[in-house]
Write an enzyme that holds these catalytic residues in place. Structure first.
Site, short mmCIF file in Angstrom:
data_model
loop_
_atom_site.label_atom_id
_atom_site.label_comp_id
_atom_site.label_asym_id
_atom_site.label_seq_id
_atom_site.Cartn_x
_atom_site.Cartn_y
_atom_site.Cartn_z
N HIS A 1 3.51 5.59 -6.05
CA HIS A 1 2.86 5.03 -4.85
C HIS A 1 2.38 6.13 -3.90
O HIS A 1 1.30 6.03 -3.34
CB HIS A 1 3.82 4.11 -4.08
N GLN B 1 2.82 1.28 1.17
CA GLN B 1 2.86 -0.18 1.05
C GLN B 1 2.98 -0.88 2.39
O GLN B 1 2.82 -2.10 2.47
CB GLN B 1 4.02 -0.61 0.14
N GLU C 1 8.14 4.42 -7.41
CA GLU C 1 7.88 4.65 -5.98
C GLU C 1 7.11 5.95 -5.76
O GLU C 1 6.23 6.03 -4.90
CB GLU C 1 9.18 4.65 -5.18
NI NI Z 1 5.49 -0.82 -6.31
#
Ligand code: NI
Length: 184
Positions: A142, A49, A139
């Protein structure tokens, strides 16, 4: 340093992230990830991210008053592997800093066993349940190149298409700086 958050449409969010070489000094990166997460009022942030395709994420749910079970839940997960997911599936409305202003119900198993390294490269194996498990599962997705919207029905996905297209163009209101792949 506060990084801009990479948003929907960027290829880095769809890549399986690489393992980090054991012993790598991650102090600065971890500090930056916490700082970036706090600036965006997130409770979890994965390295992709901020544009880094490595297997690392941080969580901090300690400020969530409505979830007292998270009061000590602040930690980093390095090279995590979810070993098992068990228990009943339960639904909860999830959001994601990389998909601003969209929240949808996602169903996940209630209990996970995960092995990982902590910020001092100490190996850990732990069981998490409930909201802690859910945050880790989100998470973890991700670093596997997955997003919570992948779990939605085809109909729901179709309904979100326009909003997602706007997000990838940077045409979305956020309180934090974003990096949109299709911004002109
Ligand atoms: Ni997220």
């Amino acid at each position: 340093m506060i990084y801009p958050i990479v948003v929907y449409g960027d290829a880095v969010l769809r890549k399986r992230a690489a393992d980090i070489q054991k012993g790598t000094d991650l102090m600065q990166l971890l500090a930056d990830m916490y700082e970036t997460m706090y600036a965006a009022h997130g409770i979890g942030l994965a390295a992709p991210q901020i544009g880094k395709s490595v297997r690392l994420f941080v969580v901090d749910g300690t400020a969530l008053d409505e979830e007292p079970t998270l009061k000590d839940f602040k930690q980093a997960f390095i090279n995590p592997v979810i070993l098992t997911e068990t228990g009943t599936e339960w639904e909860f409305e999830e959001g994601c800093l990389s998909i601003p202003n969209i929240r949808e119900d996602v169903s996940r198993k209630e209990k996970i066993k995960v092995k990982y390294f902590d910020e001092s490269w100490k190996p850990k194996e732990e069981t998490f349940t409930g909201m802690k498990a859910r945050i880790i599962q989100h998470e973890y997705d991700h670093i596997e190149g997955k997003l919570f919207i992948d779990y939605l029905t085809p109909l729901k996905k179709r309904m979100l298409k326009g909003k997602l297209a706007s997000i990838s163009k940077g045409d979305v209101d956020t309180e934090y700086r974003i990096l949109a792949p299709l911004r002109k």
